[in-house]
Design a protein around this motif. Sequence first.
Motif, PDB file in Angstrom:
ATOM      1  N   ALA A 110      -0.486   4.670   1.299  1.00  0.00           N
ATOM      2  CA  ALA A 110      -0.807   4.846   2.727  1.00  0.00           C
ATOM      3  C   ALA A 110       0.410   5.309   3.523  1.00  0.00           C
ATOM      4  CB  ALA A 110      -1.373   3.546   3.291  1.00  0.00           C
ATOM      5  N   THR A 134      -0.104   6.852   7.192  1.00  0.00           N
ATOM      6  CA  THR A 134      -0.346   5.839   8.232  1.00  0.00           C
ATOM      7  C   THR A 134       0.934   5.095   8.563  1.00  0.00           C
ATOM      8  OG1 THR A 134      -2.636   5.565   7.538  1.00  0.00           O
ATOM      9  CG2 THR A 134      -1.650   3.749   8.791  1.00  0.00           C
ATOM     10  N   TYR A 170       0.827  -1.206   0.000  1.00  0.00           N
ATOM     11  CA  TYR A 170       0.000   0.000   0.000  1.00  0.00           C
ATOM     12  C   TYR A 170       0.862   1.258   0.000  1.00  0.00           C
ATOM     13  CZ  TYR A 170      -3.819  -3.140   1.327  1.00  0.00           C
ATOM     14  OH  TYR A 170      -4.740  -4.138   1.369  1.00  0.00           O
TER      15      TYR A 170
END
Length: 152
Positions: free
Chosen positions: A117, A120, A114
């Motif tokens: 992302a 995060t 990912y």
Amino acid sequence: MKALLMPLRLYYHRLEPALERLPFDLVALLARIVVGSVFFRSALTKVDGLAISQSTFFLFEHEYALPLLPPVMAAYLATSAEFGLSLLLWAGLATRLAALGLLVMTLVIQTFVYPEAWVTHGLWAIGLLTLLLRGPGWLSLDRLLGRQVPSA
């Protein structure tokens, strides 16, 4: 001009020194609990009872698809690491090694799974790097065992 300098003076001469005296131990404990919880909860989604779920194998084959590991092996390794390393973080046992392992896992997820992302994963990395560089804090098994184990 003096009115503008007063808040800065208060900040640099009062607030900042007071914050420097606060113990890091509470920050380390919070980092261990929170970051450990992220990975432990992720591991819980990968199991059905005491076995890895079929959906986990499907995800590792089709969505996660790591380039160097077979999907079945990756599913077992990731799930085991998430459970085991989270428990080590919570206990404050081999904290720096556990943080390093989860940091590597975070980098793999960021790079191959990912990449969008990054915010995060960056937050996870900050907590893990803090533990890696500063240690687990006072309330940890590392601290207790470090006092018990004689040096060579």
